[in-house]
Design a protein around this motif. Structure first.
Motif, PDB file in Angstrom:
ATOM      1  N   TYR A   1     -15.663 -22.124  39.466  1.00 33.07           N
ATOM      2  CA  TYR A   1     -14.279 -21.642  39.495  1.00 33.07           C
ATOM      3  C   TYR A   1     -14.001 -21.080  40.884  1.00 33.07           C
ATOM      4  O   TYR A   1     -14.712 -20.221  41.370  1.00 33.07           O
ATOM      5  N   MET A   2     -12.943 -21.550  41.541  1.00 31.51           N
ATOM      6  CA  MET A   2     -12.607 -21.052  42.871  1.00 31.51           C
ATOM      7  C   MET A   2     -11.348 -20.188  42.856  1.00 31.51           C
ATOM      8  O   MET A   2     -11.175 -19.341  43.721  1.00 31.51           O
ATOM      9  N   GLY A   3     -10.475 -20.415  41.883  1.00 30.15           N
ATOM     10  CA  GLY A   3      -9.257 -19.621  41.805  1.00 30.15           C
ATOM     11  C   GLY A   3      -8.465 -19.965  40.567  1.00 30.15           C
ATOM     12  O   GLY A   3      -8.627 -21.050  39.995  1.00 30.15           O
ATOM     13  N   GLN A   4      -7.595 -19.026  40.169  1.00 32.81           N
ATOM     14  CA  GLN A   4      -6.771 -19.234  38.977  1.00 32.81           C
ATOM     15  C   GLN A   4      -5.513 -18.381  39.121  1.00 32.81           C
ATOM     16  O   GLN A   4      -5.614 -17.182  39.375  1.00 32.81           O
ATOM     17  N   SER A   5      -4.358 -19.004  38.954  1.00 32.21           N
ATOM     18  CA  SER A   5      -3.119 -18.232  38.830  1.00 32.21           C
ATOM     19  C   SER A   5      -2.771 -18.204  37.350  1.00 32.21           C
ATOM     20  O   SER A   5      -3.049 -19.158  36.620  1.00 32.21           O
ATOM     21  N   LEU A   6      -2.192 -17.101  36.898  1.00 32.38           N
ATOM     22  CA  LEU A   6      -1.834 -16.943  35.490  1.00 32.38           C
ATOM     23  C   LEU A   6      -0.452 -16.340  35.380  1.00 32.38           C
ATOM     24  O   LEU A   6      -0.117 -15.411  36.119  1.00 32.38           O
ATOM     25  N   LYS A   7       0.331 -16.850  34.447  1.00 36.82           N
ATOM     26  CA  LYS A   7       1.616 -16.242  34.106  1.00 36.82           C
ATOM     27  C   LYS A   7       1.634 -16.074  32.596  1.00 36.82           C
ATOM     28  O   LYS A   7       1.584 -17.047  31.852  1.00 36.82           O
ATOM     29  N   PHE A   8       1.682 -14.813  32.162  1.00 40.84           N
ATOM     30  CA  PHE A   8       1.691 -14.499  30.737  1.00 40.84           C
ATOM     31  C   PHE A   8       3.133 -14.584  30.238  1.00 40.84           C
ATOM     32  O   PHE A   8       4.004 -13.879  30.723  1.00 40.84           O
ATOM     33  N   MET A   9       3.378 -15.466  29.275  1.00 43.58           N
ATOM     34  CA  MET A   9       4.729 -15.777  28.815  1.00 43.58           C
ATOM     35  C   MET A   9       5.080 -15.110  27.484  1.00 43.58           C
ATOM     36  O   MET A   9       6.239 -14.807  27.234  1.00 43.58           O
ATOM     37  N   ALA A  10       4.098 -14.936  26.614  1.00 41.13           N
ATOM     38  CA  ALA A  10       4.334 -14.375  25.277  1.00 41.13           C
ATOM     39  C   ALA A  10       3.010 -13.843  24.743  1.00 41.13           C
ATOM     40  O   ALA A  10       1.939 -14.286  25.165  1.00 41.13           O
ATOM     41  N   PRO A  11       3.068 -12.897  23.804  1.00 46.54           N
ATOM     42  CA  PRO A  11       1.828 -12.322  23.276  1.00 46.54           C
ATOM     43  C   PRO A  11       1.110 -13.256  22.304  1.00 46.54           C
ATOM     44  O   PRO A  11       1.728 -14.113  21.674  1.00 46.54           O
ATOM     45  N   VAL A  12      -0.187 -13.062  22.228  1.00 49.74           N
ATOM     46  CA  VAL A  12      -1.018 -13.704  21.212  1.00 49.74           C
ATOM     47  C   VAL A  12      -1.414 -12.597  20.242  1.00 49.74           C
ATOM     48  O   VAL A  12      -1.869 -11.528  20.662  1.00 49.74           O
ATOM     49  N   ARG A  13      -1.249 -12.861  18.955  1.00 48.65           N
ATOM     50  CA  ARG A  13      -1.521 -11.851  17.932  1.00 48.65           C
ATOM     51  C   ARG A  13      -2.765 -12.242  17.131  1.00 48.65           C
ATOM     52  O   ARG A  13      -3.124 -13.421  17.068  1.00 48.65           O
ATOM     53  N   PRO A  14      -3.397 -11.248  16.502  1.00 53.18           N
ATOM     54  CA  PRO A  14      -4.524 -11.580  15.620  1.00 53.18           C
ATOM     55  C   PRO A  14      -4.068 -12.620  14.587  1.00 53.18           C
ATOM     56  O   PRO A  14      -2.986 -12.509  14.014  1.00 53.18           O
ATOM     57  N   GLY A  15      -4.894 -13.650  14.411  1.00 48.01           N
ATOM     58  CA  GLY A  15      -4.583 -14.718  13.472  1.00 48.01           C
ATOM     59  C   GLY A  15      -3.882 -15.913  14.099  1.00 48.01           C
ATOM     60  O   GLY A  15      -3.798 -16.969  13.477  1.00 48.01           O
ATOM     61  N   ASP A  16      -3.389 -15.782  15.343  1.00 47.10           N
ATOM     62  CA  ASP A  16      -2.742 -16.907  16.011  1.00 47.10           C
ATOM     63  C   ASP A  16      -3.759 -17.980  16.369  1.00 47.10           C
ATOM     64  O   ASP A  16      -4.876 -17.681  16.800  1.00 47.10           O
ATOM     65  N   ARG A  17      -3.358 -19.227  16.207  1.00 44.73           N
ATOM     66  CA  ARG A  17      -4.191 -20.363  16.603  1.00 44.73           C
ATOM     67  C   ARG A  17      -3.705 -20.840  17.966  1.00 44.73           C
ATOM     68  O   ARG A  17      -2.585 -21.349  18.094  1.00 44.73           O
ATOM     69  N   VAL A  18      -4.544 -20.641  18.971  1.00 42.57           N
ATOM     70  CA  VAL A  18      -4.189 -20.941  20.359  1.00 42.57           C
ATOM     71  C   VAL A  18      -4.692 -22.340  20.721  1.00 42.57           C
ATOM     72  O   VAL A  18      -5.849 -22.675  20.482  1.00 42.57           O
ATOM     73  N   HIS A  19      -3.785 -23.126  21.306  1.00 42.55           N
ATOM     74  CA  HIS A  19      -4.146 -24.444  21.829  1.00 42.55           C
ATOM     75  C   HIS A  19      -4.191 -24.328  23.348  1.00 42.55           C
ATOM     76  O   HIS A  19      -3.187 -23.985  23.979  1.00 42.55           O
ATOM     77  N   THR A  20      -5.351 -24.582  23.918  1.00 38.19           N
ATOM     78  CA  THR A  20      -5.555 -24.493  25.362  1.00 38.19           C
ATOM     79  C   THR A  20      -5.771 -25.897  25.905  1.00 38.19           C
ATOM     80  O   THR A  20      -6.611 -26.643  25.394  1.00 38.19           O
ATOM     81  N   ILE A  21      -5.003 -26.248  26.930  1.00 33.93           N
ATOM     82  CA  ILE A  21      -5.130 -27.575  27.528  1.00 33.93           C
ATOM     83  C   ILE A  21      -5.199 -27.455  29.042  1.00 33.93           C
ATOM     84  O   ILE A  21      -4.484 -26.651  29.638  1.00 33.93           O
ATOM     85  N   VAL A  22      -6.098 -28.228  29.622  1.00 29.41           N
ATOM     86  CA  VAL A  22      -6.320 -28.258  31.060  1.00 29.41           C
ATOM     87  C   VAL A  22      -6.120 -29.709  31.503  1.00 29.41           C
ATOM     88  O   VAL A  22      -6.711 -30.619  30.920  1.00 29.41           O
TER      89      VAL A  22
END
Length: 147
Positions: free
Chosen positions: A86-107
């Motif tokens: 890993y050399m670098g990462q920019s992040l923009k948080f758009m909305a909260p993730v709550r307990p029980g949420d199913r997160v789909h991560t795609i690269v």
């Protein structure tokens, strides 16, 4: 619960623009508690229902960096996978993730610098139709020339 694609390594010689990998993970109370313990971030918005109810989120949320860690999992395990740096990462948080949420991560690969073994990746996490996190990563990919 983690659903994802096969783990391993994709060498720079085999990476193509538009290539993508993903994973699904349901964020649990235990995940949040463990992340709080490991990171030492014990902000009550993550751990205390009563406190969190009176915040702008109106309830507990997962740590943003817990969600961002799912991006790291895809990069380190799938694309490019084992041997990535890993050399670098920019992040923009758009909305909260709550307990029980199913997160789909795609690269997704957006650029390749073969001479320097660098790969630029669009990174995105969603819950349902809501993008909760987006950004861009730069990684050093493994190469068969260095096996």
């Amino acid at each position: 619960m983690l659903d994802n694609q096969p783990r391993g390594t994709i060498c720079i010689e085999d990476i193509e623009i538009g290539m993508s990998r993903d994973l699904w993970k349901t964020v649990t109370d235990r995940d949040i508690e463990l992340f709080a313990e490991v990171s030492t971030d014990r902000n009550p918005v993550h751990l205390d229902d009563n406190y969190a109810q009176d915040t702008i989120f109106e309830g507990r949320i997962a740590h943003g960096m817990l969600t961002a860690g799912l991006i790291s999992a895809v990069i380190g395990e799938q694309l490019p996978g084992h041997g990535s740096v890993y050399m670098g990462q920019s992040l923009k948080f758009m909305a909260p993730v709550r307990p029980g949420d199913r997160v789909h991560t795609i690269v997704t690969v957006t650029a390749i610098d073969n001479a320097r073994r660098r790969v630029t990746l669009e990174t995105r996490c969603s819950v349902g139709d809501t993008v909760v996190l987006k950004g861009e990563a730069l990684v050093l990919a493994p190469s068969r020339k260095f096996d």
